[in-house]
Enzyme design. Structure first.
Site, PDB file in Angstrom:
ATOM      1  N   SER A  24      32.126  41.448  -9.953  1.00 22.34           N
ATOM      2  CA  SER A  24      30.827  41.710 -10.950  1.00 22.34           C
ATOM      3  C   SER A  24      30.752  42.655 -11.797  1.00 22.34           C
ATOM      4  O   SER A  24      29.978  42.907 -12.471  1.00 22.34           O
ATOM      5  CB  SER A  24      29.522  41.780  -9.541  1.00 22.34           C
ATOM      6  OG  SER A  24      29.842  42.372  -8.456  1.00 22.34           O
ATOM      7  N   HIS A  29      29.223  34.346  -9.636  1.00 23.16           N
ATOM      8  CA  HIS A  29      28.925  35.463 -10.898  1.00 23.16           C
ATOM      9  C   HIS A  29      29.935  33.531 -11.526  1.00 23.16           C
ATOM     10  O   HIS A  29      30.852  33.878 -12.912  1.00 23.16           O
ATOM     11  CB  HIS A  29      29.958  36.048 -11.201  1.00 23.16           C
ATOM     12  CG  HIS A  29      28.695  37.963 -11.651  1.00 23.16           C
ATOM     13  ND1 HIS A  29      27.641  37.840 -12.200  1.00 23.16           N
ATOM     14  CD2 HIS A  29      28.774  38.041 -10.288  1.00 23.16           C
ATOM     15  CE1 HIS A  29      27.431  38.641 -11.785  1.00 23.16           C
ATOM     16  NE2 HIS A  29      27.922  39.246 -10.250  1.00 23.16           N
ATOM     17  N   LYS A  86      21.391  33.353 -10.655  1.00 18.79           N
ATOM     18  CA  LYS A  86      22.280  34.075 -12.496  1.00 18.79           C
ATOM     19  C   LYS A  86      22.256  32.449 -13.853  1.00 18.79           C
ATOM     20  O   LYS A  86      21.016  32.699 -13.819  1.00 18.79           O
ATOM     21  CB  LYS A  86      23.647  34.073 -11.897  1.00 18.79           C
ATOM     22  CG  LYS A  86      23.832  36.278 -10.817  1.00 18.79           C
ATOM     23  CD  LYS A  86      24.285  36.716 -10.406  1.00 18.79           C
ATOM     24  CE  LYS A  86      23.931  37.718  -9.898  1.00 18.79           C
ATOM     25  NZ  LYS A  86      24.376  38.209  -8.470  1.00 18.79           N
TER      26      LYS A  86
HETATM   27  C1  LIG Z   1      23.471  39.329  -6.658  1.00 15.91           C
HETATM   28  C2  LIG Z   1      25.358  38.657  -6.391  1.00 15.91           C
HETATM   29  C3  LIG Z   1      24.577  38.464  -5.058  1.00 15.91           C
HETATM   30  C4  LIG Z   1      23.547  38.194  -4.565  1.00 15.91           C
HETATM   31  O1  LIG Z   1      22.425  37.363  -4.907  1.00 15.91           O
HETATM   32  P1  LIG Z   1      20.869  37.354  -5.747  1.00 15.91           P
HETATM   33  O2  LIG Z   1      20.124  36.200  -5.568  1.00 15.91           O
HETATM   34  O3  LIG Z   1      20.192  38.613  -6.578  1.00 15.91           O
HETATM   35  O4  LIG Z   1      20.177  37.979  -3.812  1.00 15.91           O
HETATM   36  C5  LIG Z   1      25.446  37.431  -3.947  1.00 15.91           C
HETATM   37  N1  LIG Z   1      26.771  38.357  -4.078  1.00 15.91           N
HETATM   38  C6  LIG Z   1      26.930  38.816  -5.604  1.00 15.91           C
HETATM   39  C7  LIG Z   1      28.535  38.520  -6.134  1.00 15.91           C
HETATM   40  C8  LIG Z   1      26.365  38.388  -6.857  1.00 15.91           C
HETATM   41  O5  LIG Z   1      26.405  39.246  -7.430  1.00 15.91           O
END
Ligand SMILES: *Cc1c(COP(=O)(O)O)cnc(C)c1O
Length: 401
Positions: free
Chosen positions: A190, A218, A249
């Site tokens: 990320s 991602h 996301k």
């Molecule tokens: C954003 C993210 C999460 C957490 O997800 P949420 O739904 O925002 O709690 C977990 N792992 C990764 C790699 C992320 O980028």
């Protein structure tokens, strides 16, 4: 407040107050800014100004999509704004089961289960699979929720150097006689936007009898010709035992999921504390998530668009002389070095209504501060060109290029 000496909590509160105030005083505080309006699929209104959004995780530009909004509105009307509590008791709706079926099909798995957030998903899933006497292996750059899940589980945690398969093998060999081994990695990292070496990771898991869990926060919507994620990207199948993803996301909702075998999902539904003791995804959000997966399949051009947009942006940056590190995805770091340079570059971009954000230590190693931009399918080629123009001017001013 008493006259007694400051206790630890009070000290932390004061230290954070001073730190945040210091950043604000130096015009270096870029966080927690409220968006007051969406304008199309790439612009937002912040502080009364229309800005080009280059910090969104909505990789396919699905936020505000008419069909997804309609599904959410319909579910709100039909079921109300919440559930009757946790899933295990009265909180499960037919909508949740439909969403989970949709996810299982999308991820080519037998079954799936959803949780109230991606963060909770990692905590709940890891801590229900491993415990004391077990070993879990993580990439140094794994997301914080994976680290927290490992800590919560009580398993012995071994971290290997970022995407370093020799180091992973060394560790797996060292713990070869342990019966329960779990490898947990991000598919796309990320902060850096690079991709896990899945072929080699899967091979090592096979060789040493470890289970493989992949966080696809991602990669869903971004990797693979049809956006199915990291396995499609590498042309592999059935090599990931535990497929984790978020619904916040690419999928414009909230929640997280695990897809895997029927038995694994049954375990999660009856042993994962983050499932049992935390409320269900609200109806509108569950309906939105389900339809979003369908939209990805029905509008496949979006996947090609985010990939082309990312390539256009990254090529432009490289041509201008920026260092975009190892990124191959829609997360595009622009290496700045010092925190100050990252702040300065971001400030100059935001002044020109390009919404990007800095990532500084301790989120990344000292001296590796960066501006981190994300590209989506919602951007037009002209918008990306404009962002490149602004970045190029700003980069020269800061002395980066
Ligand atoms: C954003 C993210 C999460 C957490 O997800 P949420 O739904 O925002 O709690 C977990 N792992 C990764 C790699 C992320 O980028």
């Amino acid at each position: 407040m008493s006259d007694a000496a400051e206790n630890g909590i009070q000290a932390r509160i004061r230290a954070m107050d001073e730190r945040v105030q210091g950043l604000r005083d130096n015009d270096m505080y870029f966080y927690n800014k409220p968006v007051s309006e969406l304008k199309g699929s790439a612009e937002v209104v912040i502080d009364g100004r229309t800005m080009l959004m280059l910090a969104s995780y909505g990789y396919l530009g699905l936020l505000g999509h008419a069909r997804i909004n309609a599904a959410a509105a319909g579910a709100l009307q039909k079921y109300g704004s919440g559930t009757h509590g946790v899933r295990l008791l009265a909180g499960t709706l037919d909508l949740h089961l439909e969403l989970e079926r949709t996810i299982a099909e999308f991820k080519h798995s037998e079954d799936a289960v959803t949780f109230s957030s991606g963060y909770v998903t990692n905590l709940a899933a890891i801590s229900s699979m491993v415990g004391r006497h077990d070993v879990v292996f993580c990439d140094k750059y794994d997301h914080a929720s994976i680290v927290d899940g490992c800590l919560l589980s009580g398993a012995e945690m071994k971290r290997f150097r970022h995407n370093d398969m020799e180091h992973l093998e060394t560790l797996l060999r060292r713990y070869a006689d342990r019966s329960t081994k779990l490898v947990v990695v991000d598919a796309v990292f990320s902060m850096d936007g690079d991709i896990i070496d899945l072929p080699r990771t899967a091979e090592l898991c096979q060789k040493y009898g470890a289970q493989l869990m992949m966080d696809e926060a991602h990669s869903v919507g971004v990797l693979g010709e049809s956006g199915h994620g990291v396995e499609e990207h590498f042309g592999m199948q059935d090599c990931v035992d535990v497929k984790m993803g978020t619904l916040s996301k690419t999928i414009p909702s909230v929640g997280g999921y695990i897809a895997g075998s029927r038995g694994l999902i049954n375990l999660m539904k009856h042993a994962a504390r983050g499932f049992i003791f935390s409320a269900a995804i609200p109806p509108a959000q569950a309906a939105a998530a389900k339809v979003a997966f369908e939209v990805i399949l029905d509008e496949p051009a979006r996947v090609g668009r985010v990939q082309r947009n990312a390539a256009q942006f990254m090529d432009g940056l490289k041509r201008a002389g920026f260092d975009t590190m190892q990124s191959e995805t829609a997360i595009v770091p622009v290496l700045c070095g010092s925190d100050e340079k990252a702040y300065e570059l971001v400030r100059l971009c935001q002044r020109e209504d390009i919404f990007v954000l800095p990532v500084v230590s301790p989120a990344v190693p000292e001296g590796m501060a960066r501006l981190r931009a994300t590209v989506t399918a919602g951007h037009s080629a002209a918008q990306i060109e404009r962002a490149l123009d602004v970045l190029q001017k700003a980069g020269k001013q800061v002395g980066l290029i």
